[in-house]
Design an enzyme around this catalytic site. Structure first.
Site, short mmCIF file in Angstrom:
data_model
loop_
_atom_site.label_atom_id
_atom_site.label_comp_id
_atom_site.label_asym_id
_atom_site.label_seq_id
_atom_site.Cartn_x
_atom_site.Cartn_y
_atom_site.Cartn_z
N CYS A 115 -2.04 9.59 2.73
CA CYS A 115 -2.37 8.26 3.09
C CYS A 115 -3.17 8.27 4.51
CB CYS A 115 -1.34 7.25 3.13
SG CYS A 115 -0.36 7.26 1.71
N HIS A 255 -1.83 1.28 7.61
CA HIS A 255 -1.97 1.83 6.24
C HIS A 255 -1.16 0.79 5.58
CE1 HIS A 255 -1.02 3.84 2.60
NE2 HIS A 255 -0.32 4.21 2.92
N ASN A 285 -0.39 0.12 -2.56
CA ASN A 285 -0.55 1.43 -1.50
C ASN A 285 -1.72 2.16 -2.36
OD1 ASN A 285 -0.69 3.81 -0.26
ND2 ASN A 285 1.41 3.96 -0.24
#
Ligand SMILES: CC(C)(COP(=O)(O)OP(=O)(O)OC[C@H]1O[C@@H](n2cnc3c(N)ncnc32)[C@H](O)[C@@H]1OP(=O)(O)O)[C@@H](O)C(=O)NCCC(=O)NCCS
Length: 328
Positions: A115, A255, A285
């Site tokens: 990520c 994020h 996500n």
């Protein structure tokens, strides 16, 4: 040694048309819209169809970013693709994107930092531009995570989605652009989020496939705490490096992992939620694609204006984390 200032010249994003809602997941695993919404903030995520692959969306996002930067693919001399879900092992997805775009002067490779991949890529591109090694760099974060999600594991399958986001970086006037970057990792936390099978340690076989070793495994609870701590820490570090304070931030793009993580980081930094961008409800996500998708949505919505201070912070498997501070 040259010392140019790098900035973001154009952004873009793209994702599959397919949508997987919480109601769809209720039919697949023992879960509920209420649980997913209250524990994560996610309502739906994009899901690639069979035949769709990572570079397909990366190329679309990249073309948009290049066009908005008023450049041609042949202007690029660096192309970094952040991904943990490449089209294939060899060659890199970066090279596949480079060929498809016709970016014939660009060095291309993948950045594997989960990520944090996009912010890792921006950090590397920034240094290449600052030193004069690179004039125009494309950083794209692209993932088809739904292919690595175990749809019998309710803890992970509700979280992840697919998509791509891109940014073109180049030289800007010294009073704007990238003010500070910081990237970090700690491989001792390897097992907090990992996919154990399919590499050289556990080569792909009928046994690893049957055991689902190629799927993501996660220790969500532990990851949650490390995520909040490290994103807040790295944010403070980049602010300090730029001699700015949390109240100077016009827009915070964290994020998108979990709304509760976002809220906790914002509270730790004392940044009002009105200055924090969230699209977790719509995308879940998307790992390395999450920040560039969010950034481009903010650009399109006019939420980021010239002179604004934008903080981006990430956290992901590895574990890795990073922060980038930009004056738009
Ligand atoms: C995964 C996550 C949402 C779980 O939320 P949580 O509040 O920590 O929940 P817990 O793991 O403590 O589980 C609580 C209960 O819900 C259950 N549960 C887990 N997933 C569920 C789901 N999808 N639906 C319903 N129940 C679920 C658990 O089995 C547990 O039940 P139990 O109490 O009977 O054992 C959260 O830990 C998280 O977001 N972690 C970070 C993950 C992440 O961001 N990963 C990517 C990093 S980039």
């Amino acid at each position: 040694m040259a010392n140019y200032r790098a900035g973001i010249l154009g952004t873009g994003h793209s994702y599959p048309e397919g949508i997987l809602t919480n109601a769809d997941l209720e039919r697949i695993v023992e879960t509920s819209d209420e649980w997913i919404t209250t524990r994560t903030g996610i309502k739906q995520r994009r899901k690639a169809s069979p035949g769709e692959y990572t570079s397909l969306f990366a190329v679309r996002a990249a073309r948009q970013a290049i066009e908005r930067a008023r450049l041609d693919p042949s202007d690029l001399d660096l192309l970094l693709c952040a991904t943990v879900t490449p089209d294939q092992i060899l060659p890199s997805t970066g090279c596949l994107i480079q060929a498809e775009l016709g970016a014939n002067k660009a060095a291309a490779m993948d950045v594997v930092a989960a990520c944090s991949g996009f912010l890792y890529g921006v950090t590397l591109a920034n240094t290449m531009i600052q030193t004069g090694q690179s004039r125009y760099a494309l950083v794209v974060g692209a993932e088809i995570l739904t292919q690595y999600v175990d749809y019998t594991d309710r803890q992970t399958c509700v979280l992840f989605g697919d998509g791509a986001g891109a940014a073109v970086l180049g030289r800007v006037e010294p009073e704007r652009g990238i003010l500070a970057t910081r990237i970090r990792s700690d491989g001792r936390y390897e097992e907090q989020l990992f996919s154990p099978g399919g590499g050289t340690r556990r080569p792909p076989s009928s046994e690893t496939l049957a055991a689902g070793d190629h799927f993501f495994k996660m220790r969500g609870n532990e990851l949650f705490k490390v995520a909040v701590r490290s994103m807040a820490e790295v944010s403070r570090e980049v602010l300090e490096e730029a001699s700015l304070r949390p109240e100077d931030i016009d827009l915070f793009i964290p994020h998108q992992a979990n709304q509760r993580i976002t809220d906790a980081v914002a509270a730790k930094l004392d940044v009002d939620i009105s200055r924090v961008y969230s699209n977790i409800a719509m995308h879940g996500n998307t790992s390395s694609a999450s920040i560039p998708i969010a950034l481009d949505e903010c650009v399109e919505a006019g939420r980021v204006k010239e002179g604004n201070v934008v903080l981006m912070a990430s956290f992901g498997g590895g574990v890795t984390w990073g922060g980038v501070l930009v004056k738009w």
